[in-house]
Design a protein around this motif. Structure first.
Motif, PDB file in Angstrom:
ATOM      1  N   ALA A  51     -20.167  -8.321   1.161  1.00  0.00           N
ATOM      2  CA  ALA A  51     -20.442  -8.488  -0.098  1.00  0.00           C
ATOM      3  C   ALA A  51     -21.513  -9.507  -0.170  1.00  0.00           C
ATOM      4  O   ALA A  51     -21.820 -10.320   0.485  1.00  0.00           O
ATOM      5  N   ASP A  52     -22.355  -9.077  -1.242  1.00  0.00           N
ATOM      6  CA  ASP A  52     -23.363 -10.163  -1.455  1.00  0.00           C
ATOM      7  C   ASP A  52     -23.620 -10.590  -3.168  1.00  0.00           C
ATOM      8  O   ASP A  52     -24.895 -11.167  -3.573  1.00  0.00           O
ATOM      9  N   VAL A  53     -22.550 -10.329  -3.868  1.00  0.00           N
ATOM     10  CA  VAL A  53     -22.450 -10.646  -5.002  1.00  0.00           C
ATOM     11  C   VAL A  53     -21.032 -11.120  -5.238  1.00  0.00           C
ATOM     12  O   VAL A  53     -20.039 -10.409  -4.996  1.00  0.00           O
ATOM     13  N   CYS A  54     -20.936 -12.213  -6.090  1.00  0.00           N
ATOM     14  CA  CYS A  54     -19.488 -12.781  -6.694  1.00  0.00           C
ATOM     15  C   CYS A  54     -19.436 -12.776  -8.063  1.00  0.00           C
ATOM     16  O   CYS A  54     -20.314 -13.542  -8.443  1.00  0.00           O
ATOM     17  N   PHE A  55     -18.667 -12.034  -8.707  1.00  0.00           N
ATOM     18  CA  PHE A  55     -18.495 -12.328 -10.132  1.00  0.00           C
ATOM     19  C   PHE A  55     -17.181 -13.196 -10.189  1.00  0.00           C
ATOM     20  O   PHE A  55     -16.122 -13.159  -9.761  1.00  0.00           O
ATOM     21  N   GLU A  56     -17.572 -14.195 -11.163  1.00  0.00           N
ATOM     22  CA  GLU A  56     -16.494 -15.071 -11.689  1.00  0.00           C
ATOM     23  C   GLU A  56     -15.834 -14.744 -12.972  1.00  0.00           C
ATOM     24  O   GLU A  56     -16.647 -14.626 -13.987  1.00  0.00           O
ATOM     25  N   VAL A  57     -14.801 -14.212 -13.072  1.00  0.00           N
ATOM     26  CA  VAL A  57     -14.105 -13.708 -14.421  1.00  0.00           C
ATOM     27  C   VAL A  57     -12.697 -14.196 -14.271  1.00  0.00           C
ATOM     28  O   VAL A  57     -11.854 -14.226 -13.330  1.00  0.00           O
ATOM     29  N   ILE A  63     -24.972 -15.054  -1.118  1.00  0.00           N
ATOM     30  CA  ILE A  63     -24.304 -14.461  -2.469  1.00  0.00           C
ATOM     31  C   ILE A  63     -25.045 -14.823  -3.618  1.00  0.00           C
ATOM     32  O   ILE A  63     -25.192 -16.064  -4.148  1.00  0.00           O
ATOM     33  N   ARG A  64     -25.023 -13.805  -4.512  1.00  0.00           N
ATOM     34  CA  ARG A  64     -25.382 -14.162  -5.767  1.00  0.00           C
ATOM     35  C   ARG A  64     -24.117 -14.330  -6.538  1.00  0.00           C
ATOM     36  O   ARG A  64     -23.245 -13.803  -5.924  1.00  0.00           O
ATOM     37  N   ARG A  65     -24.221 -15.314  -7.468  1.00  0.00           N
ATOM     38  CA  ARG A  65     -23.008 -15.362  -8.272  1.00  0.00           C
ATOM     39  C   ARG A  65     -23.127 -15.082  -9.866  1.00  0.00           C
ATOM     40  O   ARG A  65     -24.268 -15.742 -10.431  1.00  0.00           O
ATOM     41  N   VAL A  66     -22.324 -14.526 -10.227  1.00  0.00           N
ATOM     42  CA  VAL A  66     -22.660 -14.191 -11.763  1.00  0.00           C
ATOM     43  C   VAL A  66     -21.065 -14.344 -12.434  1.00  0.00           C
ATOM     44  O   VAL A  66     -19.982 -14.067 -12.239  1.00  0.00           O
ATOM     45  N   ARG A  67     -21.412 -15.312 -13.809  1.00  0.00           N
ATOM     46  CA  ARG A  67     -20.354 -15.498 -14.357  1.00  0.00           C
ATOM     47  C   ARG A  67     -20.060 -14.472 -15.453  1.00  0.00           C
ATOM     48  O   ARG A  67     -21.207 -14.372 -16.427  1.00  0.00           O
ATOM     49  N   VAL A  68     -18.902 -13.837 -15.731  1.00  0.00           N
ATOM     50  CA  VAL A  68     -18.885 -12.967 -16.698  1.00  0.00           C
ATOM     51  C   VAL A  68     -17.910 -13.468 -17.984  1.00  0.00           C
ATOM     52  O   VAL A  68     -16.897 -13.891 -17.768  1.00  0.00           O
ATOM     53  N   THR A  69     -18.505 -13.314 -18.941  1.00  0.00           N
ATOM     54  CA  THR A  69     -17.564 -14.088 -20.006  1.00  0.00           C
ATOM     55  C   THR A  69     -17.234 -12.833 -21.328  1.00  0.00           C
ATOM     56  O   THR A  69     -16.739 -13.225 -22.178  1.00  0.00           O
ATOM     57  N   GLY A  74     -18.231 -22.206  -2.271  1.00  0.00           N
ATOM     58  CA  GLY A  74     -16.858 -21.828  -1.514  1.00  0.00           C
ATOM     59  C   GLY A  74     -16.927 -20.782  -0.562  1.00  0.00           C
ATOM     60  O   GLY A  74     -17.676 -20.513   0.094  1.00  0.00           O
ATOM     61  N   GLY A  75     -16.059 -19.819  -0.872  1.00  0.00           N
ATOM     62  CA  GLY A  75     -15.580 -18.751  -0.024  1.00  0.00           C
ATOM     63  C   GLY A  75     -16.763 -17.848  -0.497  1.00  0.00           C
ATOM     64  O   GLY A  75     -17.162 -16.634   0.547  1.00  0.00           O
ATOM     65  N   CYS A  76     -17.796 -17.815  -1.362  1.00  0.00           N
ATOM     66  CA  CYS A  76     -18.708 -16.760  -1.752  1.00  0.00           C
ATOM     67  C   CYS A  76     -20.108 -17.331  -0.877  1.00  0.00           C
ATOM     68  O   CYS A  76     -21.031 -16.534  -1.237  1.00  0.00           O
ATOM     69  N   VAL A  77     -20.018 -18.258  -0.271  1.00  0.00           N
ATOM     70  CA  VAL A  77     -21.148 -18.659   0.077  1.00  0.00           C
ATOM     71  C   VAL A  77     -21.688 -18.106   1.568  1.00  0.00           C
ATOM     72  O   VAL A  77     -20.984 -17.934   2.435  1.00  0.00           O
ATOM     73  N   GLY A  78     -23.058 -17.709   1.876  1.00  0.00           N
ATOM     74  CA  GLY A  78     -23.491 -17.430   3.174  1.00  0.00           C
ATOM     75  C   GLY A  78     -24.903 -17.661   3.274  1.00  0.00           C
ATOM     76  O   GLY A  78     -25.662 -18.108   2.470  1.00  0.00           O
TER      77      GLY A  78
END
Length: 693
Positions: free
Chosen positions: A504-510, A562-568, A549-553
């Motif tokens: 995985a290379d993107v993590c969505f925060e929902v 890891i790209r991090r995307v906050r979904v609202t 955290g766990g999404c780091v690389g």
């Protein structure tokens, strides 16, 4: 120890490879592993030799072994049994090659080359699928039985070819080459999956039964092609070619894997049941592509494309292989797992499962590395362990709580191809075709002499796997290759990849949860994500440090940044479904209407017309008096023309009910009220204009 009365349905029915290695799966090139079959009935056993000959041994009462003359056989309390494997030649089987077989407690099914179906054994209450049992011999209780294999020609089977078979205690299932599911036998607690059971004959317990094969329609399987099946005592399982799992029948103690049991019917004793096939979407199975399933008297298993094993149902005595059983809900018979849960402990933790078998109280699994694991009740040798002294005990004896490799006896250093469970005994075949047996050996169900064996409550048993030397080499089919596969199988692989975090290379925060995915797939499948990742939008940033955290690389530790995307703009369930659709093109139609509406809004915002169309069709099935105005509002917001038309049509056809419902008075959308009022006015004008006709 009493002679077992509870039967092993699933261990006898289709949990092994032959019944699941159908033409359909092979055409898609999904690995279905071996094409040979070995099965255990409750007190008898069946196996197909390398040349396609069928062999039987064990309890031969009432036609169970398909051997017509039992007069010279040894007996136990006047019950005849076949002491070693013997070829079944009656019923024309001397000239026919058998490709699949299933064994229930009292009856059996077999498929020959060409797809013909044969049945034998107890024939009352429609078990064997014969329209008329008149003229058959009867047992000492005056029940009719079919003494030798006989062609099942009638009902919905006429002109059909059978590719998969399964036997329960009192019912049967088959799959045709067209992917249709057929059932017959007892209909008590919905085990056959028929919505309409009126007007059918009744058995001695005043339960209706289906006398001949009949197509299963009216449930979630409509329009789907079935690939593999399994029968329990009171419930059944089916896996579609699209990797969906369906169950039906008795739901007590979690047997069917449903979280919500509200509004289900109940029999005269208050026992709830699911009358028609319903998709299993609760628990850990959500989003997984299912390869095969197995079930028995009280518990069930499913294997995913990635080789993960999930369990649910009765969890006492370790039969589900789950830990922390003490935290599970309980019924009068003990703890149970209500929805599918991953078996994450024990010897299977780092292995991928190829096939699984379940008996009444114990279970077996074969891994892709050809290792055999066992768990559950270990009394009288059922699990094949030489030493059970250190195992925990319940009122019925020692049990193995989590999967443990079987390395004792004749299977040591052997590569196992397939396995089967009875109520009290087990069978396994090696990749070389050698057959092994262990467990209770009463009436020679294990296929060898019992002299000198240890005894438990007057029953001899074989504690560890021992070769069945009288059985010729068992046919263990070649591996089904899977190098080049079609689009549907690619979607299945991508769906499994959604659960694989390594790449995985993107993590969505929902809603406080993290959902990991893969930029390349998102960009290829969705223009919205293509624009987002190319534009460097503020909500999309790359983690390269410890805050993620766990999404780091990072390149330094060999993992991907890891790209991090906050979904609202939506909830967790809707966004999960969006990802599943992007990866596999699959929409979970069983989602509640409000979640499907959220997915529809997402599909509109993310510009995915195909998902919008599918959501519209799914939401149309949810239109009722309570929801029609809310769904109309959604349809107007996202310009869902078909859904809008369906809502207005419903409102016109149910004018009085819609106007009386509180949702009409509570509706604050002027546009919705205007559209509904206009539709009513137009309908009234039409009626007036045509009233003279």
């Amino acid at each position: 120890m009493e002679e077992p009365q509870a039967s092993d349905e699933a261990g006898c029915t289709g949990q092994q490879d032959a019944s699941s290695a159908t033409d359909k799966w092979c055409r898609r090139n999904v690995p279905r592993f071996f094409q040979a079959t070995v099965v255990c009935g409750d007190s008898h056993s069946l196996a197909i030799a390398a040349g396609g000959e069928l062999y039987a041994w064990g309890k031969a009462y009432a036609g169970r072994c398909g051997i017509p003359d039992v007069s010279g056989m040894p007996t136990d309390d006047d019950v005849p049994y076949q002491p070693i494997p013997r070829q079944v030649t009656s019923g024309g089987f001397a000239e026919r090659k058998v490709v699949a077989v299933a064994g229930g407690r009292w009856h059996n099914l077999a498929v020959t080359e060409g797809g013909d179906l044969y049945a034998w054994g107890a024939a009352d209450a429609g078990r064997c699928g014969f329209a008329d049992a008149a003229g058959m011999p009867v047992d000492e209780d005056n029940w009719p039985y079919q003494p030798v294999p006989r062609l099942v020609p009638g009902g919905a089977l006429a002109g059909k070819k059978v590719v998969a078979v399964a036997c329960g205690e009192n019912h049967s299932l088959v799959v045709t080459s067209e992917g249709d599911l057929l059932a017959w036998g007892s209909l008590h607690l919905g085990r056959c999956g028929f919505a309409d059971v009126f007007g059918l004959p009744m058995d001695d317990e005043n339960h209706p039964y289906q006398p001949v094969p009949r197509k299963v329609t009216g449930g979630g399987l409509d329009g789907r092609r079935v690939a593999s099946i399994a029968c329990g005592t009171f419930h059944s399982l089916a896996v579609t070619e699209s990797g969906e799992l369906f169950s039906w029948g008795g739901v007590c103690a979690g047997r069917c894997g449903f979280e919500d049991l509200r509004d289900l019917p109940a029999d005269q004793d208050g026992i709830q049941y699911q009358p028609v096939p319903r998709q299993v979407v609760d628990g850990g199975l959500h989003g997984h592509f299912i390869l095969s399933a197995s079930c028995s008297e009280g518990h069930s298993f499913a294997i995913t494309l990635g080789g993960e094993l999930f369990a649910w149902g009765c969890a006492d005595a370790g039969r589900c292989g789950l830990t922390n059983v003490e935290t599970l809900p309980t019924d009068p018979d003990g703890p149970y797992q209500p929805v599918p849960a991953l078996i994450a402990d024990g010897g299977l933790r780092c292995s991928k499962v190829r096939s699984v078998a379940c008996g009444s109280w114990h279970s077996l699994a074969v891994t892709t590395n050809s290792e055999l694991f066992a768990w559950g009740a270990a009394r009288a040798g059922r699990c094949g362990f030489a030493d059970v002294n250190m195992l925990p005990n319940d009122e019925n004896g020692p049990f193995q709580p989590v999967p443990r490799q079987v390395v004792d006896g004749g299977l040591r250093d052997k590569k196992v191809a397939l396995a089967a469970c009875g109520s009290w005994h087990s069978l396994a075949a090696t990749e070389e075709g050698e057959l092994y047996a262990w467990g209770v050996a009463l009436m020679s169900r294990c296929g060898f002499d019992t002299t000198g064996m240890p005894v438990d409550d007057m029953c001899p048993y074989q504690p560890v796997p021992m070769a069945v030397v009288a059985m010729p080499k068992v046919k263990v089919g070649d591996w089904v290759p899977a190098p080049v596969r079609g689009a549907e199988a690619v979607c299945a692989d991508l769906r499994e990849l959604l659960h694989e975090e390594s790449y995985a290379d993107v993590c969505f925060e929902v809603e406080g949860h993290e959902l990991k995915a893969h930029v390349a797939i998102l960009v290829a499948r969705c223009d919205h994500f293509k624009c987002m990742f190319r534009s460097g939008m503020v909500e999309c940033h790359v983690d390269t440090g410890g805050a993620g955290g766990g999404c780091v690389g990072s390149a330094a530790d060999g993992t991907l940044p890891i790209r991090r995307v906050r979904v609202t703009d939506c909830g967790l369930v809707a966004f999960q479904q969006l990802l599943v659709w992007i990866y596999s093109g699959h929409l979970d139609n069983s989602l509640p209407a409000e979640e499907l509406a959220s997915v529809l809004s997402l599909a509109d915002a993310y510009r995915i017309p195909s998902l919008s169309d599918e959501c519209e069709r799914a939401l149309m099935a949810h239109i009722d008096v309570e929801s029609v105005l809310g769904l109309l509002q959604v349809a107007l917001r996202v310009q869902a023309v078909e859904l809008e038309a369906a809502c207005l049509k419903f409102a016109v056809e149910h004018v009085a009910a819609v106007r009386r419902h509180p949702s009409y008075e509570e509706c604050r959308s002027v546009d919705v009220i205007r559209r509904v009022a206009t539709a009513w006015a137009n309908e009234l004008e039409y009626v007036r204009d045509h009233s003279h006709l």
